[in-house]
Design a protein around this motif. Sequence first.
Motif, PDB file in Angstrom:
ATOM      1  N   SER A   1      -2.955   7.339 -22.128  1.00 53.42           N
ATOM      2  CA  SER A   1      -2.569   7.155 -23.529  1.00 53.42           C
ATOM      3  C   SER A   1      -2.683   5.676 -23.877  1.00 53.42           C
ATOM      4  N   GLY A   2      -3.221   5.411 -25.071  1.00 52.88           N
ATOM      5  CA  GLY A   2      -3.343   4.031 -25.509  1.00 52.88           C
ATOM      6  C   GLY A   2      -4.226   3.887 -26.725  1.00 52.88           C
ATOM      7  N   VAL A   3      -4.504   2.636 -27.052  1.00 55.45           N
ATOM      8  CA  VAL A   3      -5.302   2.303 -28.234  1.00 55.45           C
ATOM      9  C   VAL A   3      -6.289   1.211 -27.842  1.00 55.45           C
ATOM     10  N   LEU A   4      -7.506   1.321 -28.339  1.00 52.72           N
ATOM     11  CA  LEU A   4      -8.527   0.300 -28.137  1.00 52.72           C
ATOM     12  C   LEU A   4      -9.030  -0.134 -29.500  1.00 52.72           C
ATOM     13  N   LEU A   5      -8.979  -1.441 -29.773  1.00 52.51           N
ATOM     14  CA  LEU A   5      -9.537  -2.011 -31.003  1.00 52.51           C
ATOM     15  C   LEU A   5     -10.673  -2.940 -30.601  1.00 52.51           C
TER      16      LEU A   5
ATOM     17  N   LYS B   1      -0.412   2.783 -22.149  1.00 51.03           N
ATOM     18  CA  LYS B   1       0.929   3.267 -21.852  1.00 51.03           C
ATOM     19  C   LYS B   1       1.228   3.071 -20.375  1.00 51.03           C
ATOM     20  N   ASN B   2       2.400   2.516 -20.124  1.00 50.86           N
ATOM     21  CA  ASN B   2       2.872   2.287 -18.765  1.00 50.86           C
ATOM     22  C   ASN B   2       4.330   2.746 -18.732  1.00 50.86           C
ATOM     23  N   GLY B   3       4.560   3.956 -18.268  1.00 50.20           N
ATOM     24  CA  GLY B   3       5.907   4.522 -18.329  1.00 50.20           C
ATOM     25  C   GLY B   3       6.249   4.866 -19.765  1.00 50.20           C
TER      26      GLY B   3
END
Length: 184
Positions: free
Chosen positions: A64-68, A85-87
């Motif tokens: 899970s995350g976002v890349l710009l 996401k980390n934890g």
Amino acid sequence: MKKLNIILLLILLMSCKSQKSNDKITNCNITETKDFIAFDSLFMNIDTTKLYKNKLKEFENIESGVLLCQFLPNKKYGKFTSVKKNGHNFIFYNSSSSETIEKKLKETDNKLIAENIDLNRICYFEQCDENIFNDTFYLMIIKKDNEIVAKYFSQGTLSYKEVEGNINLNKLKSILKVMYKNSF
């Protein structure tokens, strides 16, 4: 190469407009599509460098995350900002061709991303009439639970203005604002 990309972009934009209606907000056109494959053709060849391809590949491997990705005029390489996401928290990374810097994301930004990452699976192409720089592009990809949930692509300038009645796009724009702010 740029002329070919612009032609492909215009063709895709026209085809996307025929699939979905446009919502207009203050001199900006927004095209929505659920066709991820067609949408990907907008940005896959914007940058042919190994760095760009590696950043996209790295992003595929996170849960899970976002890349710009920012492609600015007169720059050989793009600028990449990612949140992973980390934890229960998100870790923030800024990258260029030479280095990657890890930073702690502010608690308010962490909370905003966590609350808004739950998006419906859709892609947005936005083009604003004002302050357009033909060789400036922004790409944001959002992933949750190993699935890409949204993609955003803009040529020229970014708009953070909310769109009445489009909760999904408004959540995406709130994430875009955090990502852009933290890219500096």
